[in-house]
Scaffold this motif. Sequence first.
Motif, mmCIF file in Angstrom:
data_model
loop_
_atom_site.group_PDB
_atom_site.id
_atom_site.type_symbol
_atom_site.label_atom_id
_atom_site.label_comp_id
_atom_site.label_asym_id
_atom_site.label_seq_id
_atom_site.Cartn_x
_atom_site.Cartn_y
_atom_site.Cartn_z
ATOM 1 N N HIS A 20 0.840 -1.204 0.000
ATOM 2 C CA HIS A 20 0.000 0.000 0.000
ATOM 3 C C HIS A 20 0.872 1.250 0.000
ATOM 4 O O HIS A 20 0.658 2.176 -0.795
ATOM 5 N N GLU A 21 1.858 1.301 0.863
ATOM 6 C CA GLU A 21 2.743 2.470 0.941
ATOM 7 C C GLU A 21 3.501 2.678 -0.372
ATOM 8 O O GLU A 21 3.609 3.798 -0.861
ATOM 9 N N ARG A 22 4.024 1.594 -0.941
ATOM 10 C CA ARG A 22 4.804 1.686 -2.190
ATOM 11 C C ARG A 22 3.925 2.150 -3.349
ATOM 12 O O ARG A 22 4.314 3.043 -4.108
ATOM 13 N N ILE A 23 2.746 1.568 -3.480
ATOM 14 C CA ILE A 23 1.851 1.931 -4.583
ATOM 15 C C ILE A 23 1.374 3.371 -4.433
ATOM 16 O O ILE A 23 1.351 4.137 -5.401
ATOM 17 N N ALA A 24 0.980 3.764 -3.223
ATOM 18 C CA ALA A 24 0.520 5.136 -2.977
ATOM 19 C C ALA A 24 1.641 6.142 -3.239
ATOM 20 O O ALA A 24 1.401 7.210 -3.810
ATOM 21 N N ALA A 25 2.865 5.806 -2.848
ATOM 22 C CA ALA A 25 4.000 6.703 -3.063
ATOM 23 C C ALA A 25 4.294 6.896 -4.547
ATOM 24 O O ALA A 25 4.873 7.914 -4.947
ATOM 25 N N ASN A 26 3.873 5.940 -5.372
ATOM 26 C CA ASN A 26 4.091 6.028 -6.815
ATOM 27 C C ASN A 26 2.854 6.516 -7.561
ATOM 28 O O ASN A 26 2.752 6.355 -8.776
ATOM 29 N N GLY A 27 1.891 7.098 -6.831
ATOM 30 C CA GLY A 27 0.749 7.737 -7.456
ATOM 31 C C GLY A 27 -0.514 6.900 -7.527
ATOM 32 O O GLY A 27 -1.504 7.344 -8.112
ATOM 33 N N GLY A 28 -0.515 5.708 -6.942
ATOM 34 C CA GLY A 28 -1.713 4.874 -6.945
ATOM 35 C C GLY A 28 -2.815 5.502 -6.103
ATOM 36 O O GLY A 28 -2.550 6.101 -5.060
ATOM 37 N N THR A 29 -4.053 5.370 -6.556
ATOM 38 C CA THR A 29 -5.207 5.934 -5.864
ATOM 39 C C THR A 29 -6.025 4.802 -5.258
ATOM 40 O O THR A 29 -6.633 4.010 -5.981
ATOM 41 N N PHE A 30 -6.041 4.753 -3.948
ATOM 42 C CA PHE A 30 -6.783 3.715 -3.240
ATOM 43 C C PHE A 30 -8.193 4.186 -2.932
ATOM 44 O O PHE A 30 -8.390 5.301 -2.454
ATOM 45 N N THR A 31 -9.164 3.313 -3.199
ATOM 46 C CA THR A 31 -10.541 3.596 -2.820
ATOM 47 C C THR A 31 -10.842 3.008 -1.448
ATOM 48 O O THR A 31 -11.830 3.371 -0.826
ATOM 49 N N MET A 32 -9.975 2.097 -0.985
ATOM 50 C CA MET A 32 -10.070 1.514 0.358
ATOM 51 C C MET A 32 -8.648 1.237 0.843
ATOM 52 O O MET A 32 -7.923 0.481 0.216
ATOM 53 N N PRO A 33 -8.232 1.864 1.939
ATOM 54 C CA PRO A 33 -6.909 1.559 2.488
ATOM 55 C C PRO A 33 -6.919 0.153 3.089
ATOM 56 O O PRO A 33 -7.985 -0.465 3.217
ATOM 57 N N PRO A 34 -5.768 -0.376 3.479
ATOM 58 C CA PRO A 34 -5.756 -1.698 4.113
ATOM 59 C C PRO A 34 -6.756 -1.748 5.271
ATOM 60 O O PRO A 34 -6.707 -0.928 6.186
ATOM 61 N N GLU A 36 -8.909 -4.508 7.871
ATOM 62 C CA GLU A 36 -9.053 -5.875 8.361
ATOM 63 C C GLU A 36 -10.498 -6.329 8.213
ATOM 64 O O GLU A 36 -11.428 -5.613 8.591
ATOM 65 N N VAL A 37 -10.667 -7.500 7.616
ATOM 66 C CA VAL A 37 -11.956 -8.165 7.504
ATOM 67 C C VAL A 37 -11.753 -9.585 8.025
ATOM 68 O O VAL A 37 -10.637 -9.974 8.351
ATOM 69 N N THR A 38 -12.784 -10.368 8.090
ATOM 70 C CA THR A 38 -12.676 -11.718 8.628
ATOM 71 C C THR A 38 -11.651 -12.538 7.843
ATOM 72 O O THR A 38 -11.805 -12.754 6.640
ATOM 73 N N GLY A 39 -10.576 -12.930 8.498
ATOM 74 C CA GLY A 39 -9.581 -13.809 7.900
ATOM 75 C C GLY A 39 -8.551 -13.164 7.005
ATOM 76 O O GLY A 39 -7.668 -13.852 6.486
ATOM 77 N N SER A 40 -8.637 -11.845 6.782
ATOM 78 C CA SER A 40 -7.662 -11.204 5.903
ATOM 79 C C SER A 40 -7.687 -9.691 6.067
ATOM 80 O O SER A 40 -8.520 -9.137 6.777
ATOM 81 N N THR A 41 -6.757 -9.051 5.391
ATOM 82 C CA THR A 41 -6.730 -7.598 5.276
ATOM 83 C C THR A 41 -6.782 -7.298 3.785
ATOM 84 O O THR A 41 -6.049 -7.903 3.002
ATOM 85 N N ILE A 42 -7.669 -6.373 3.388
ATOM 86 C CA ILE A 42 -7.816 -6.056 1.970
ATOM 87 C C ILE A 42 -7.655 -4.569 1.733
ATOM 88 O O ILE A 42 -7.861 -3.747 2.628
ATOM 89 N N ALA A 43 -7.266 -4.224 0.516
ATOM 90 C CA ALA A 43 -7.209 -2.846 0.054
ATOM 91 C C ALA A 43 -7.652 -2.849 -1.402
ATOM 92 O O ALA A 43 -7.448 -3.830 -2.119
#
Length: 61
Positions: A20-34, A36-43
């Motif tokens: 997440h940090e690497r992609i965001a630092a290179n201009g990626g636009t996240f609609t959901m940051p990391p 936590e959901v049941t059993g995983s973490t998603i972004a």
Amino acid sequence: MFDQGQPAVMFFTGDIKGDHERIAANGGTFTMPPTEVTGSTIAKLNDGCGNLVQITQLARW
């Protein structure tokens, strides 16, 4: 699918926060940051072509 928040593709990672940090630092636009959901973490990020990409880290990692 984009308007419904459905990802077009999903990738798995062992370091979602680092990715997440690497992609965001290179201009990626996240609609959901990391998040936590049941059993995983998603972004979710916009691929710039009208699709959502989801990255997932399973809790067992």
